[in-house]
Design a protein around this motif. Structure first.
Motif, short mmCIF file in Angstrom:
data_model
loop_
_atom_site.label_atom_id
_atom_site.label_comp_id
_atom_site.label_asym_id
_atom_site.label_seq_id
_atom_site.Cartn_x
_atom_site.Cartn_y
_atom_site.Cartn_z
N ARG A 1 0.82 -1.19 0.00
CA ARG A 1 0.00 0.00 0.00
C ARG A 1 0.86 1.24 0.00
NH1 ARG A 1 -2.77 2.72 3.57
NH2 ARG A 1 -1.79 1.62 5.28
N ASP A 2 0.64 2.14 -0.96
CA ASP A 2 1.33 3.42 -1.00
C ASP A 2 0.60 4.40 -0.12
OD1 ASP A 2 2.18 3.15 -4.51
OD2 ASP A 2 3.17 2.39 -2.72
N ASP A 3 1.22 5.54 0.13
CA ASP A 3 0.58 6.55 0.97
C ASP A 3 -0.71 7.05 0.35
OD1 ASP A 3 3.76 8.00 1.95
OD2 ASP A 3 2.59 6.36 2.82
N GLN A 4 -0.76 7.13 -0.97
CA GLN A 4 -1.96 7.58 -1.64
C GLN A 4 -2.17 6.70 -2.86
OE1 GLN A 4 -1.60 11.68 -2.64
NE2 GLN A 4 -1.68 12.38 -0.52
N ARG B 1 -4.36 0.92 -5.36
CA ARG B 1 -5.13 0.52 -4.19
C ARG B 1 -6.60 0.73 -4.48
NH1 ARG B 1 -4.02 4.71 0.68
NH2 ARG B 1 -5.25 3.17 1.80
N ASP C 1 -8.43 14.63 8.19
CA ASP C 1 -7.92 14.28 6.88
C ASP C 1 -7.11 13.00 7.01
OD1 ASP C 1 -7.33 14.35 4.21
OD2 ASP C 1 -5.71 15.82 4.40
N GLY C 2 -7.65 11.89 6.53
CA GLY C 2 -7.01 10.59 6.69
C GLY C 2 -6.48 10.02 5.40
N GLU C 3 -6.09 8.76 5.45
CA GLU C 3 -5.46 8.12 4.29
C GLU C 3 -6.43 7.92 3.13
OE1 GLU C 3 -4.04 4.23 5.29
OE2 GLU C 3 -5.65 3.91 6.73
N TYR C 4 -7.74 7.93 3.40
CA TYR C 4 -8.73 7.80 2.32
C TYR C 4 -9.41 9.14 2.04
CZ TYR C 4 -8.07 2.84 3.09
OH TYR C 4 -7.52 1.58 3.21
N ASP D 1 -8.43 -2.21 0.90
CA ASP D 1 -7.74 -1.80 -0.32
C ASP D 1 -7.94 -2.77 -1.47
OD1 ASP D 1 -6.83 0.39 1.01
OD2 ASP D 1 -4.75 -0.26 1.18
#
Length: 220
Positions: free
Chosen positions: A15-18, A34, A122-125, A177
């Protein structure tokens, strides 16, 4: 009902950061690094549990718990790993725009009116909600995430330590993901839950067990 997938060799995603789009060759759809994915997109070919509108990756040590009615229609899906859980829902959305922003605000207002605290983060999604809900056993932390796709929205609710520490998600985030959504082509009202059902082999087994139980002679 619990489906447990304990495969030591289960394929895992990196999994990448975005999420990023990787250009593909020819006319094929672009590959997303993802998900959740639409069934029309390119994604890793791993074993998945087919629940109709949701196809859930089989990840080692993650239990898939479902509540279904006698017709096999699923009312609730929860993924469990250790002390953490992820409740999943998938809903119809319009073709033109996503609905998570609007749904998130409605969830926030509902939580506040029930005496819970709710903060947008503000999260990873993208934007998500962190909430603390009063219960008879004391306050419970919840983390609401949403992903807008083509004519659908996936909502996830994290519970347990992962609700305040996203890094604790472990294999649950791999399941999220790697989700694949099969929206179907039929028109549906916006926000209507997309249909979920037990896999045919599980439904047949449940029917057979119910038939055997009904056939057993009663003791008077």
């Amino acid at each position: 009902m619990i489906f447990s997938r304990k495969r030591a060799d289960a394929e895992r995603h990196t999994r990448d950061d975005q999420a990023v789009e990787v250009p593909d060759q020819g006319d094929a759809a672009p590959t997303l690094e993802r998900g959740p994915y639409d069934i029309s997109e390119s994604y890793a070919d791993v074993q998945r549990l087919d629940l109709g509108s949701l196809h859930i990756p089989a990840i080692a040590e993650v239990e898939v718990r479902v509540q279904a009615d006698p017709q096999g229609v699923i009312q609730q899906v929860v993924l469990v790993h250790g002390d953490n859980a992820l409740q999943l829902g998938v809903f119809a959305a319009p073709r033109s725009e996503g609905i998570w922003d609007e749904v998130r605000e409605e969830i926030r207002q509902s939580l506040l009116s029930d005496g819970a605290s709710a903060q947008e983060v503000d999260g990873e999604y993208g934007p998500e909600l962190h909430a603390q809900v009063p219960t008879p056993d004391g306050p419970t932390n919840l983390r609401f995430v949403g992903v807008d796709g083509p004519r659908w929205m996936v909502r996830g609710v994290f519970q347990g330590p992962v609700a305040i520490d996203p890094a604790a998600a472990g294999p649950l985030v791999e399941c999220l993901d790697g989700l694949v959504v099969d929206r179907g082509q039929e028109a549906k009202p916006v926000r209507e839950p997309l249909p979920l059902r037990l896999p045919r082999e599980i439904s047949d087994q449940t029917d057979a067990e119910a038939g055997d139980a009904a056939a057993e002679p009663r003791q008077v």
